[in-house]
Design a protein around this motif. Structure first.
Motif: not given
Ligand SMILES: [Mg+2]
Length: 279
Positions: A201-208, A238-241, A247-252
């Motif tokens: 999935x491209x142009x995802x417009x994270x974080x909004x 990717x982490x806070x949302x 969900x689970x989250x791994x922060x790099x």
């Protein structure tokens, strides 16, 4: 690491930039391009600050935010948006009595007057704003153009393709990125990661739009929030949302810092390859 998070999920959603490759040369290219817009007298200070930021020796750091108009660095509680601490550019803490009226309500990021420093792209950006560059976009575009040339190369993370293919046998794996479709195609080619993901999935417009995208992907793969894992290098994207949704989250995070988000923090995705293969 004792718990293999991959064992407890059905769907894994990966970020691309800073997650599936770790090169940072393009950030320096961005910084150099921005610096060309500054007067010579300011360039040395700009680079001095930027170098400190990269070493984790500056008040400006990933995980914080920059208030452009007030020229202060703010620490914000990521789930509720409340300002917790304020520092001046030189690192001096601003007493709460001086800022509590300015930040009475939770803050939201517009990435123009209030910038969340979510990943390495934002360090040169914030330094540029501090030294008076109002519009960093042309330099950003120039950097993206540079990344599309033959001069730009990426370091393939050894074993990552095999790890992802092993993971794919038991889990759905999806790539969710802000990069555009043609950028992603080129980057995946450079990284030898073509045809690895079930979906890109491209142009995802994270974080909004992260939450919306996460929900769409979970619906497509019929995965519950508890059994979906987000992996990324931008805590805000990717982490806070992910954590907000359960969900689970791994922060790099390359930095050994006090700032930490998610269920697990690793320095590199390469630290996860063995676990991908173990499930
Ligand atoms: Mg990223």
């Amino acid at each position: 690491m004792t718990v293999n998070l991959f064992n407890n999920v059905d769907l894994v959603i990966f970020d691309l930039d800073g997650t599936l490759y770790e090169d940072t040369d393009h950030f320096d290219y961005y910084a150099n391009t921005l610096a060309q817009e500054l007067e010579t007298s300011k360039q040395d200070q700009f680079f001095a600050d930027y170098e400190k930021m990269k070493k984790g020796q500056h008040t400006v750091a990933i995980g914080k935010a920059y208030d452009v108009r007030r020229d202060v660095i703010v620490e914000v509680e990521p789930f509720n948006g409340h300002v917790e601490k304020v520092h001046r550019w030189n690192g001096e803490e601003v007493p709460q009595s001086e800022w509590k009226d300015m930040y009475q309500t939770p803050v939201t990021y517009d990435f123009d007057t209030l910038i969340a420093i979510g990943d390495g792209w934002w360090l040169p950006n914030v330094a540029a704003r501090h030294y008076g560059i109002e519009n960093p976009q042309p330099a950003y575009d120039a950097t993206k153009e540079y990344m599309a040339t033959e001069d730009f190369s990426l370091t393939i993370i050894e074993g990552l393709r095999e790890g992802l293919l092993a993971l794919k046998e038991k889990n759905s794996i999806v790539l969710l990125t802000n990069s555009t479709e043609d950028d992603v195609e080129r980057l995946l080619h450079l990284l030898d990661l073509e045809h690895v993901f079930h979906d890109v999935v491209t142009s995802a417009r994270k974080p909004q739009h992260t939450v919306e995208r996460f929900k769409e992907i979970m619906a497509t793969y019929n995965a519950s929030t508890e059994r979906t894992l987000s992996i990324g290098d931008n805590y805000l994207n990717e982490i806070i949302p992910a954590q907000t949704l359960g969900m689970k989250a791994i922060y790099i995070d390359l930095e050994e810092g006090p700032m930490s988000f998610g269920d697990l923090k690793v320095r590199s995705i390469s630290d996860l390859i063995e676990q991908m293969k173990e499930i």
